[in-house]
Design an enzyme around this catalytic site. Structure first.
Site, PDB file in Angstrom:
ATOM      1  N   HIS A   1       0.730  -0.709   0.180  1.00 37.12           N
ATOM      2  CA  HIS A   1       0.077  -0.019   0.080  1.00 37.12           C
ATOM      3  C   HIS A   1       0.696   1.113  -0.316  1.00 37.12           C
ATOM      4  O   HIS A   1       1.133   1.626   0.890  1.00 37.12           O
ATOM      5  CB  HIS A   1      -1.064  -0.161   0.853  1.00 37.12           C
ATOM      6  CG  HIS A   1      -1.789   1.071   1.329  1.00 37.12           C
ATOM      7  ND1 HIS A   1      -3.348   1.467   1.963  1.00 37.12           N
ATOM      8  CD2 HIS A   1      -1.815   2.391   0.737  1.00 37.12           C
ATOM      9  CE1 HIS A   1      -3.654   1.348   1.764  1.00 37.12           C
ATOM     10  NE2 HIS A   1      -3.159   2.797   0.648  1.00 37.12           N
TER      11      HIS A   1
ATOM     12  N   HIS B   1       1.267   5.155  -2.624  1.00 40.62           N
ATOM     13  CA  HIS B   1       0.893   5.324  -3.532  1.00 40.62           C
ATOM     14  C   HIS B   1       1.759   5.982  -4.477  1.00 40.62           C
ATOM     15  O   HIS B   1       2.250   6.751  -3.768  1.00 40.62           O
ATOM     16  CB  HIS B   1      -0.051   6.428  -3.233  1.00 40.62           C
ATOM     17  CG  HIS B   1      -1.536   6.638  -2.471  1.00 40.62           C
ATOM     18  ND1 HIS B   1      -2.943   5.786  -3.521  1.00 40.62           N
ATOM     19  CD2 HIS B   1      -1.505   5.655  -1.431  1.00 40.62           C
ATOM     20  CE1 HIS B   1      -3.841   5.478  -2.300  1.00 40.62           C
ATOM     21  NE2 HIS B   1      -3.065   5.062  -0.815  1.00 40.62           N
TER      22      HIS B   1
ATOM     23  N   GLU C   1     -11.148   3.569   6.093  1.00 39.13           N
ATOM     24  CA  GLU C   1      -9.762   4.666   6.967  1.00 39.13           C
ATOM     25  C   GLU C   1     -10.080   5.836   7.726  1.00 39.13           C
ATOM     26  O   GLU C   1     -10.439   5.835   8.671  1.00 39.13           O
ATOM     27  CB  GLU C   1      -9.397   4.947   5.443  1.00 39.13           C
ATOM     28  CG  GLU C   1      -8.002   5.878   6.090  1.00 39.13           C
ATOM     29  CD  GLU C   1      -7.398   6.670   4.893  1.00 39.13           C
ATOM     30  OE1 GLU C   1      -7.894   6.765   3.486  1.00 39.13           O
ATOM     31  OE2 GLU C   1      -5.885   6.985   5.200  1.00 39.13           O
TER      32      GLU C   1
ATOM     33  N   ASP D   1       1.652   4.639   3.138  1.00 37.36           N
ATOM     34  CA  ASP D   1       0.484   4.909   1.913  1.00 37.36           C
ATOM     35  C   ASP D   1       1.567   6.422   1.434  1.00 37.36           C
ATOM     36  O   ASP D   1       1.329   5.603  -0.010  1.00 37.36           O
ATOM     37  CB  ASP D   1       0.142   5.452   3.361  1.00 37.36           C
ATOM     38  CG  ASP D   1      -1.502   5.725   2.838  1.00 37.36           C
ATOM     39  OD1 ASP D   1      -1.881   5.756   1.281  1.00 37.36           O
ATOM     40  OD2 ASP D   1      -2.604   6.029   3.173  1.00 37.36           O
TER      41      ASP D   1
HETATM   42  N1  HPA Z   1      -6.609   7.535   1.924  1.00 38.07           N
HETATM   43  C1  HPA Z   1      -6.842   7.668   0.356  1.00 38.07           C
HETATM   44  N2  HPA Z   1      -6.685   8.127  -0.322  1.00 38.07           N
HETATM   45  C2  HPA Z   1      -5.141   8.228  -0.633  1.00 38.07           C
HETATM   46  C3  HPA Z   1      -4.881   8.292   0.169  1.00 38.07           C
HETATM   47  C4  HPA Z   1      -5.217   7.582   1.446  1.00 38.07           C
HETATM   48  O1  HPA Z   1      -4.697   7.697   2.420  1.00 38.07           O
HETATM   49  N3  HPA Z   1      -3.038   8.555  -0.336  1.00 38.07           N
HETATM   50  C5  HPA Z   1      -3.321   8.751  -1.639  1.00 38.07           C
HETATM   51  N4  HPA Z   1      -5.112   8.880  -2.222  1.00 38.07           N
HETATM   52 ZN    ZN Z   2      -3.693   4.767   0.365  1.00 42.74          ZN
END
Ligand code: HPA
Ligand code: ZN
Length: 337
Positions: A18, A20, A201, A279
């Site tokens: 996970h 991005h 989340e 993340d």
């Molecule tokens: N949550 C949702 N969208 C996202 C995140 C996240 O932590 N990081 C990058 N896009």
């Molecule tokens: Zn994410």
């Protein structure tokens, strides 16, 4: 945490599931690319940009994250960003990564889909050659946009079908439930793509349920809200649906007040296949090992939990069977020492 446990956590072989890739863009690289591409930034210096990283919730982060990504224009920019992350991950003993990318953030600014995916893919190939590190790509749909726009993005992606293995769902969670994307996920499933989605989340456990039941995802990204729903916890544990948990992200975005309040240890104790991930490491104060160390420092986690996390990271990956088994054997060998 004692020194031996710290060394175990740092040195154990692991996968990151996970991340991005746009969230790995460090302020220094944002400024370098802004200069190279003649893009104006709203911040006068690296320090000013970094000091803007004080988030109150997911949306306050996303606004800055999309602004940072605006410096990415050419294929080489995507290559440089991805290579910088992979080098950093390699230093943390990450053997395998599954990278998210957000094509809509770039195509909306006139960047060609091919430049985005080819730059990222070329870096993944180079990491394989240089470090025997494997990497797979997961394309995310932005959930604040429409399903129609997600379908259009899928069309643009199909000529590059060989360069990505799955799709995900990210961006603003509240008010954008998984079921908004039922049609496009069904199409992706027909195409043989792996399916994941961010759920639970900031959003409620009900979004985790619809991600599973309506979208039919194989993993849940974050998913920490599941503990509010004991029946859902039982189901996740029974099915061994992996959660890709991101401890530092959850603190920075105020999902939990303090790391001591994080539920990672409780998830593992409940038998859930949780993993630890970064993340958006450039924004949340740390890469893979920083996340592990922060969690192990604050929570009642021991060597057995470390072994479980390393095991889960490969077991939940989308590596082909042989490669996954080989990585799991490496984890076993490491913990026999
Ligand atoms: N949550 C949702 N969208 C996202 C995140 C996240 O932590 N990081 C990058 N896009
Ligand atoms: Zn994410």
């Amino acid at each position: 945490m004692d020194e031996a446990l710290r060394n175990t956590v740092l040195n154990m072989p692991k996968a990151e599931l996970h991340i991005h890739i746009e969230g790995s863009l460090e302020p220094e690289l944002i400024f370098a690319l802004a200069e190279r591409n003649k893009v104006a930034l709203a911040y006068p210096s690296v320090e000013a940009l970094r000091s803007a990283y004080a988030f109150t919730d997911l949306q306050s982060f996303l606004d800055i994250y999309y602004a940072g990504a605006s410096v990415l224009l050419a294929e080489q920019d995507f290559y440089d960003m991805t290579m910088a992350y992979l080098q950093r991950a390699q230093a943390d003993n990450v053997r395998h990564v599954e990278l998210f990318f957000d094509p809509q953030t770039h195509t909306a600014r006139g960047v060609a889909f091919a430049d985005v995916i080819n730059g990222i893919d070329r870096a993944l190939q180079d990491a394989r050659t240089k470090w025997q590190m494997s990497g797979l790509l997961i394309m995310c749909f932005l959930r604040h946009l429409s399903e129609e726009e997600a379908f259009a993005t899928l069309e643009q992606a199909l000529p590059h079908r060989d360069k990505f293995i799955g799709v995900g769902l990210d961006s603003s969670e509240r008010g954008n439930p998984p079921e908004k994307f039922a049609g496009v996920f069904a199409r992706c499933k027909e195409l043989g793509l792996h399916l994941v989605a961010h759920a639970g989340e900031e959003g409620p456990p009900a979004y985790i349920r619809t991600a599973l039941d309506v979208l039919q995802v194989e993993r849940i990204d974050h998913g920490v809200a599941c503990l509010q729903d004991p029946e859902l916890v039982q189901r996740l544990a029974r099915q061994q649906t992996a959660l890709t948990v991101c401890p530092l992200s959850n603190i920075k975005l105020r999902v939990f007040d303090r790391m001591q309040d994080h539920n990672l240890a409780a998830l593992l104790e409940a038998g859930i296949a949780a993993t630890v991930n970064s993340d958006d490491p450039a924004y949340f104060g740390g890469y893979m090992n920083d996340n592990l160390v922060a969690a192990f420092e604050a929570l009642p986690l021991n060597r057995d939990h470390a072994r479980q996390l390393a095991h889960n990271s490969f077991a939940a990956s989308f590596l082909p069977h042989e490669a996954r088994e080989s990585c799991l054997r490496e984890v076993d060998a490491f913990f026999r020492q």
